[in-house]
Design a protein around this motif. Sequence first.
Motif, PDB file in Angstrom:
ATOM      1  N   GLN A 160       0.858  -1.174   0.000  1.00 47.05           N
ATOM      2  CA  GLN A 160       0.000   0.000   0.000  1.00 47.05           C
ATOM      3  C   GLN A 160       0.899   1.230   0.000  1.00 47.05           C
ATOM      4  O   GLN A 160       1.840   1.320   0.784  1.00 47.05           O
ATOM      5  N   PHE A 161       0.564   2.178  -0.876  1.00 50.59           N
ATOM      6  CA  PHE A 161       1.469   3.296  -1.111  1.00 50.59           C
ATOM      7  C   PHE A 161       0.795   4.627  -0.817  1.00 50.59           C
ATOM      8  O   PHE A 161      -0.395   4.813  -1.098  1.00 50.59           O
ATOM      9  N   LEU A 162       1.560   5.533  -0.269  1.00 53.32           N
ATOM     10  CA  LEU A 162       1.098   6.905  -0.081  1.00 53.32           C
ATOM     11  C   LEU A 162       1.210   7.647  -1.408  1.00 53.32           C
ATOM     12  O   LEU A 162       2.218   7.525  -2.103  1.00 53.32           O
ATOM     13  N   PHE A 163       0.187   8.402  -1.754  1.00 52.71           N
ATOM     14  CA  PHE A 163       0.219   9.116  -3.033  1.00 52.71           C
ATOM     15  C   PHE A 163       1.348  10.133  -3.057  1.00 52.71           C
ATOM     16  O   PHE A 163       1.893  10.452  -4.109  1.00 52.71           O
ATOM     17  N   ASP A 164       1.734  10.637  -1.890  1.00 51.68           N
ATOM     18  CA  ASP A 164       2.808  11.629  -1.834  1.00 51.68           C
ATOM     19  C   ASP A 164       4.133  10.999  -2.241  1.00 51.68           C
ATOM     20  O   ASP A 164       4.961  11.646  -2.906  1.00 51.68           O
ATOM     21  N   ASP A 165       4.353   9.727  -1.876  1.00 51.61           N
ATOM     22  CA  ASP A 165       5.578   9.031  -2.269  1.00 51.61           C
ATOM     23  C   ASP A 165       5.613   8.837  -3.782  1.00 51.61           C
ATOM     24  O   ASP A 165       6.654   9.030  -4.425  1.00 51.61           O
ATOM     25  N   TYR A 166       4.482   8.429  -4.342  1.00 55.28           N
ATOM     26  CA  TYR A 166       4.405   8.212  -5.788  1.00 55.28           C
ATOM     27  C   TYR A 166       4.630   9.516  -6.542  1.00 55.28           C
ATOM     28  O   TYR A 166       5.408   9.568  -7.508  1.00 55.28           O
TER      29      TYR A 166
END
Length: 262
Positions: A160-166
Amino acid sequence: MEELRWHLVRSAFAIIALAVVGFIYTKEILDYVVFGPTRPNFPSYRWLCSLGNALGMGDKLCMEPVKFKFLNTQMAGMVMLQFKVAIIVGVVGALPYVFWEFWQFVKPALKERELKGSRGIILWVSMQFFIGVLFSYFLVAPFTVNFPASYNVSDQIDNQFLFDDYFGLMSQIVFGMGVLFELPILVYFLAKVGILGPTFLRTYRRHAIVVLLVLAAVITPPDVLDQLLVFIPLYMLYEISILISARVYRKRQAEEKEEEWS
């Protein structure tokens, strides 16, 4: 200083004007541009699949993006994301105009010979930057997105990924490659003023390879394929820069000999 201030003010207004556009159309920019590499209909996936079929490789080059949704864990996360999108749209979109303003400030200090050799500089700088942006977006980004998204060391763990990281990763790759693609332009001007020559570039080629490998590792995830996709064009640009500096060096020597004879 007064003239420089007005150049900076006009550049800032251009960035702000385009940033406002980016702020208004944040949803469209995110859905169709930023999150484009996460969609199955992204052009790069279709091109790779068609290339594989044309080469008789079947579906070996066909790549399906990993399906995942992004998480937001901060109260002001969406607001900050919208401002980040606006700022990047403003900076990237206004780059040709910002450089034009910078060029108008520097231009009066150049000699006639230097001005003659810098015709079309704004076009070349802008074109190199956007070529780097498009290259990284359509070729590097799909592999960069899919590698960390599909990498898993245990079935008991969900990615699960944070949109800020992407968004930060995409911005780093796309903007970074755009800047690095300016290498031939930078070498041209350094060679033009006599600071950098082909001998220096050839002598320190091995050192440059190490630096380029480090840059490729910095702006991409720890994946060999992604790093090679970044390193190979950068190394090609370095070799092109050597040819450019050699040509400029020969031309400058010929001009100096003409001046001596005259």
